[in-house]
Write a protein that holds these residues in place. Structure first.
Motif, short mmCIF file in Angstrom:
data_model
loop_
_atom_site.label_atom_id
_atom_site.label_comp_id
_atom_site.label_asym_id
_atom_site.label_seq_id
_atom_site.Cartn_x
_atom_site.Cartn_y
_atom_site.Cartn_z
N ILE A 47 20.72 109.00 70.18
CA ILE A 47 20.81 110.22 70.98
C ILE A 47 19.64 111.15 70.67
CG2 ILE A 47 22.15 112.33 71.36
CD1 ILE A 47 24.67 110.64 70.95
N GLU A 48 19.35 111.31 69.38
CA GLU A 48 18.26 112.18 68.96
C GLU A 48 16.93 111.69 69.51
OE1 GLU A 48 16.57 114.06 64.77
OE2 GLU A 48 17.33 112.00 64.80
N PHE A 49 16.72 110.38 69.44
CA PHE A 49 15.48 109.78 69.94
C PHE A 49 15.27 110.14 71.41
CE2 PHE A 49 13.11 106.53 72.13
CZ PHE A 49 12.05 106.23 71.28
N TYR A 50 16.30 109.97 72.24
CA TYR A 50 16.11 110.16 73.67
C TYR A 50 16.13 111.64 74.08
CZ TYR A 50 15.93 105.21 74.45
OH TYR A 50 15.52 103.90 74.43
N ILE A 51 16.72 112.49 73.28
CA ILE A 51 16.57 113.93 73.53
C ILE A 51 15.10 114.31 73.39
CG2 ILE A 51 17.04 116.24 72.63
CD1 ILE A 51 19.84 115.32 71.93
N CYS A 52 14.49 113.80 72.33
CA CYS A 52 13.06 114.09 72.08
C CYS A 52 12.17 113.39 73.10
CB CYS A 52 12.67 113.67 70.67
SG CYS A 52 13.40 114.67 69.37
N TYR A 53 12.45 112.12 73.35
CA TYR A 53 11.59 111.29 74.19
C TYR A 53 11.66 111.70 75.67
CZ TYR A 53 9.92 107.09 76.62
OH TYR A 53 9.26 106.23 77.43
N LEU A 54 12.84 112.05 76.15
CA LEU A 54 13.02 112.34 77.58
C LEU A 54 12.94 113.82 77.92
CD1 LEU A 54 15.97 109.90 78.38
CD2 LEU A 54 13.53 109.56 78.87
N TRP A 55 13.17 114.69 76.94
CA TRP A 55 13.22 116.12 77.24
C TRP A 55 12.25 116.96 76.42
CZ3 TRP A 55 15.74 120.26 74.29
CH2 TRP A 55 15.71 121.49 74.95
#
Length: 335
Positions: A47-55
């Motif tokens: 979840i942390e990865f995609y918060i950073c990667y996508l937003w």
């Protein structure tokens, strides 16, 4: 197809990472408790990865958004800590009767320890995002070079030298002066337009004030053709010597004149350019003409989309509205 390829790459990478983690756990010995904590940690890291990667990084990894980037990263860390506490200290205790941290651990120790564990999956998406942007930038540069080559080839194939036309127009202007001032002014305007298109710079950009002068000459030339019934409101505010891609604005005006109504005083063509804090807003609106049109291919707007994508990737917004009576295009550009 491109999205499917990207998703497939992400799935394969995660399978490799998780395979390495759980493969090591199998070799060293595995228990239910160990699996539970590994699953919760990996889920939260995902979840942390995609918060950073996508937003976080697409939105805030820019020179003028350092404070917003810092706030977004702190928010991501807070999400990591909150989710880990909820899953491992609340839900696991309720469901399985165990939790991760001992009761003696203080709130500060818990937070600082989880800040440490969260850092890795803030750095990793930054690296992934940076590498992707580097590849995209390289592809964009390659496409731009290909476009330049195509433009040069197209120019070389031209049977008429544009400099010859420009010099000829100057000669025609000298002949037109004794005949008609209006004719001479029209030839002079046309000559100015052609001279501007022949000017070039190493990076393909010109001063915004020069681009505005070109637009004004273009409007003035059309006015000669349609006056006295020619109604166009053109305003430009905040224009100085900012740099802009040459001839990036003219297709919007061309479209308005070609497909719009210029002889209606109640609904004139409106051209509004405003620059504020390195942000350019260019708005063109016109009443739609329902008269029969020519059968030209209409490559102008297609080319402008391609040029904007190549020259200003992720730095522009192009908004188009059409209610059947009025056509409006708005270009917002970060200079």
């Amino acid at each position: 197809m491109k999205t499917i390829k990207t998703i497939s790459i992400h799935i394969v990478c995660w399978l490799l990472v998780l395979g390495y983690i759980y493969g090591g756990a199998l070799i060293s010995g595995i228990t239910f408790t160990k699996v539970a904590f590994n699953v919760s940690m990996n889920f939260i890291q995902l979840i942390e990865f995609y918060i950073c990667y996508l937003w976080v990084y697409p939105r805030f990894l820019k020179k003028d958004k350092v404070l917003q980037l810092t706030g977004a990263i702190l928010f991501t860390i807070a999400v990591f800590i909150s989710l880990r506490y909820l899953i491992e200290e609340v839900l696991y205790l309720k469901w399985f009767g165990f939790h991760n941290y001992s009761d003696e651990v203080t709130a500060w120790n818990y937070i600082s320890d989880n800040i440490y564990w969260s850092i890795a999956f803030i750095v990793v998406p930054a690296a992934v995002y940076g590498i992707e942007q580097s590849f995209k930038s390289e592809q964009a540069n390659r496409k731009l070079k290909e476009e330049v080559v195509k433009a040069e080839l197209s120019f070389l194939k031209s049977q008429i030298n544009p400099h010859f036309l420009y010099n000829t127009l100057n000669y025609v202007y000298s002949l037109a002066i004794p005949v008609s001032d209006q004719l001479a002014n029209a030839v002079l305007r046309l000559s100015d337009l052609m001279r501007y298109t022949l000017n070039d710079s190493p990076d393909g950009k010109v001063s915004l004030d020069k681009e505005v002068e070109y637009l004004e000459s273009y409007v003035a030339l059309f006015k000669m053709r349609f006056e006295p019934k020619f109604y166009v409101n053109f305003t430009a505010d905040g224009v100085t010597d900012q740099k802009i891609a040459s001839l990036i604005l003219i297709p919007f005006v061309e479209n308005a004149f070609k497909h719009g109504v210029v002889n209606d005083a109640t609904q004139p063509v409106r051209i509004k350019l405003k620059v504020q804090n390195k942000r350019l807003s260019f708005e063109v609106s016109n009443k739609i003409s329902h008269a029969q049109k020519d059968h030209s291919s209409g490559v102008g707007m297609v080319n402008i989309h391609r040029r904007l994508d190549l020259i200003y990737p992720d730095k522009y917004k192009l908004l188009i509205s059409n209610n059947g009576n009025t056509y409006k295009s708005t270009l917002i550009l970060n200079l």
